[in-house]
Design a protein around this motif. Sequence first.
Motif, short mmCIF file in Angstrom:
data_model
loop_
_atom_site.label_atom_id
_atom_site.label_comp_id
_atom_site.label_asym_id
_atom_site.label_seq_id
_atom_site.Cartn_x
_atom_site.Cartn_y
_atom_site.Cartn_z
N ALA A 9 -23.86 24.54 3.95
CA ALA A 9 -24.34 23.23 3.52
C ALA A 9 -23.79 22.87 2.14
O ALA A 9 -23.42 21.72 1.88
N THR A 13 -21.42 19.76 1.54
CA THR A 13 -21.84 18.74 0.56
C THR A 13 -20.71 18.44 -0.42
O THR A 13 -20.42 17.26 -0.72
N PHE A 43 -25.16 12.33 2.64
CA PHE A 43 -25.19 13.10 1.39
C PHE A 43 -26.60 13.65 1.14
O PHE A 43 -26.76 14.81 0.75
N LEU A 46 -27.28 16.61 3.64
CA LEU A 46 -26.50 17.80 3.30
C LEU A 46 -27.00 18.44 2.01
O LEU A 46 -27.12 19.68 1.92
N LEU A 47 -27.30 17.62 1.01
CA LEU A 47 -27.77 18.15 -0.26
C LEU A 47 -29.13 18.83 -0.11
O LEU A 47 -29.38 19.87 -0.73
N ALA A 50 -28.53 22.16 1.32
CA ALA A 50 -27.89 23.05 0.35
C ALA A 50 -28.87 23.56 -0.69
O ALA A 50 -28.74 24.69 -1.18
N TYR A 67 -32.85 17.98 -6.92
CA TYR A 67 -32.49 17.14 -5.76
C TYR A 67 -32.63 15.66 -6.11
O TYR A 67 -31.73 14.86 -5.84
#
Length: 217
Positions: A9, A13, A43, A46-47, A50, A67
């Motif tokens: 991830a 990202t 985005f 994915l973030l 991650a 985040y």
Amino acid sequence: MKNLIRGIAVLLTAVFLCFNIYYELAPGITVAPEQKFVFAAIFAVLLRAALFCGVPDNTRPIRRRLYMLALFLYYIWVLLNVLFFDNAFGRGFGHTSLDMVNLEPLRTVKNYLLAYGYGNISLRLVVLNLAGNLIAFAPMGVFLPALFRWQRSIFFFTASLTLSITAVEVLQVYTGTGSCDVDDLILNLAGALLVFIVCRVTPLWHRICSVNPRPKK
């Protein structure tokens, strides 16, 4: 397994963000507003993977703030691109003129509606300009209270947004990248305040404040 997923991830990202920046700034490529929303959603997903996949619970509060900060910076980059550089919105440095200044409230809104009523412009153009101005600063109603405790006061929130949007309008006309329109200020501020108030009167406010809680005494 979770560490592997988180590592993938993180890589995805970074790759996606590089692609997104290139695609937005590449000459000859016009990114439609609908595409921008899709890119932002990808985005965000994915973030989140991650940062949160398989991490211990005691690290989650710090990661929630990270985040939110990363999303805020991404939003600011997209917003600045839309306001000053984006071909999809007719941006580009040009000449300045007093004709680009409108200080009469709701004149531009009325002109758009009249033009659509006479069939001179499309509905999509009306929505892009009017609803787009409502949406443009609306995320501030979440980001600012979440990241800055002093922005949880509606007075400071309104004052900050008014000054920021006014500065943007003046800079747009000064650089020739847009007009200085009081209707933009009204719509931008209305959208941000609407989100702020909705969040304030719902359970979402607690989650927003938990991103940056007050220190325990």
